[in-house]
Design a protein around this motif. Structure first.
Motif, short mmCIF file in Angstrom:
data_model
loop_
_atom_site.label_atom_id
_atom_site.label_comp_id
_atom_site.label_asym_id
_atom_site.label_seq_id
_atom_site.Cartn_x
_atom_site.Cartn_y
_atom_site.Cartn_z
N MET A 11 -20.92 39.25 -6.28
CA MET A 11 -20.72 38.39 -7.46
C MET A 11 -20.99 36.95 -7.04
O MET A 11 -20.34 36.43 -6.14
N ILE A 13 -21.46 32.94 -8.11
CA ILE A 13 -21.25 31.89 -9.10
C ILE A 13 -22.49 31.01 -9.16
O ILE A 13 -22.99 30.55 -8.13
N ASN A 17 -23.12 28.12 -17.10
CA ASN A 17 -21.95 28.80 -17.64
C ASN A 17 -20.86 28.99 -16.58
O ASN A 17 -20.21 30.03 -16.51
N GLU A 20 -17.28 29.91 -17.77
CA GLU A 20 -17.18 31.29 -18.25
C GLU A 20 -17.22 32.28 -17.09
O GLU A 20 -16.54 33.30 -17.11
N GLN A 21 -18.02 31.97 -16.09
CA GLN A 21 -18.10 32.87 -14.93
C GLN A 21 -16.78 32.89 -14.17
O GLN A 21 -16.32 33.96 -13.73
N ASP A 24 -14.39 34.87 -16.26
CA ASP A 24 -14.64 36.31 -16.14
C ASP A 24 -14.08 36.86 -14.83
O ASP A 24 -13.49 37.94 -14.81
#
Length: 227
Positions: A11, A13, A17, A20-21, A24
């Motif tokens: 994952m 970053i 956004n 939002e990331q 999430d």
């Protein structure tokens, strides 16, 4: 669960956004109970782990506060929301009102296309229950119930459901933690399809009352025993 471990597993970053990331990431961590109810989130540690400034972490936390996943305390920061029995009962009561009405509308316009779509979704939920993560199970569960409400054809009803979706994620996560046989959470949705296929509004009402009532029982009982 540390942010560094999560992102080491793929994952990443990105600047676009960013808030939002981060939101999430935190949502998945909270639903997976990597952060315990009532636990304080360290903005400094999160920013360090993610390799970003504190500003987007703080904005993400505020966003999750608006969604009901975090609570803020003056001069102390943000804490994972811990739902008590009364709050859980309120959420389940509202959910029952929405879904009971949705099934009452849907049974009147139920057709082969809607039946096939819902059937496919339950099949997917059963597959996911055997091999996927808790967060994936929760998302597929929510997709099924959102489909039911969307098929009912009332956009305001759908918006009301969407407004409590984040709190429902917490509730469904608790079902998996307190249910004696978590895999049956997916298979029990077949009864809702049987009720819709019957064309009987009363059978639909009984099916959704039982479906949500059982979930409510497990969650509230589990929270009561752990408190």
């Amino acid at each position: 669960m540390t942010a560094s471990n999560a992102f080491a597993n793929g994952m990443v970053i990105q600047q676009r956004n960013l808030v939002e990331q981060v939101a999430d990431f935190l949502t998945q961590a909270i639903i997976g109970q990597h952060y315990a109810p009532g636990e304080r989130l360290s903005e400094v540690q999160l920013a360090r782990d993610l390799g970003i400034s504190r500003a987007p972490v703080r904005e993400a936390a505020r966003l999750l506060e608006s969604r009901g996943l975090l609570v803020s305390q003056p001069r102390r920061g943000f804490f994972v929301r811990a739902l008590d029995a009364a709050e859980l009962n309120d959420i389940f009561d509202l959910r029952l009102c929405l879904e009971r009405h949705a099934l009452a509308r849907l049974v009147e316009i139920y057709d082969a296309d809607k039946e096939r779509a819902l059937h496919r979704q339950v099949e997917l939920m059963c597959e996911v229950a055997l091999k996927d993560s808790d967060s994936r199970k929760i998302e597929e569960d929510l997709i099924f119930h959102r489909m039911v409400i969307a098929f009912a054809g009332n956009r305001r009803l759908l918006k009301a459901f969407d407004d409590i979706t984040h709190e429902l994620r917490l509730c469904i996560a608790l079902i998996g933690k307190t249910h004696a046989e978590p895999d049956t959470i997916a298979t029990c949705h077949w009864a809702l399809l049987d009720a819709l296929a019957s064309g009987d509004p009363e059978q639909c009402r009984e099916a959704i009352d039982y479906h949500i009532g059982v979930a409510q029982h497990y969650v509230v009982k589990g929270v009561g025993e752990s408190s």
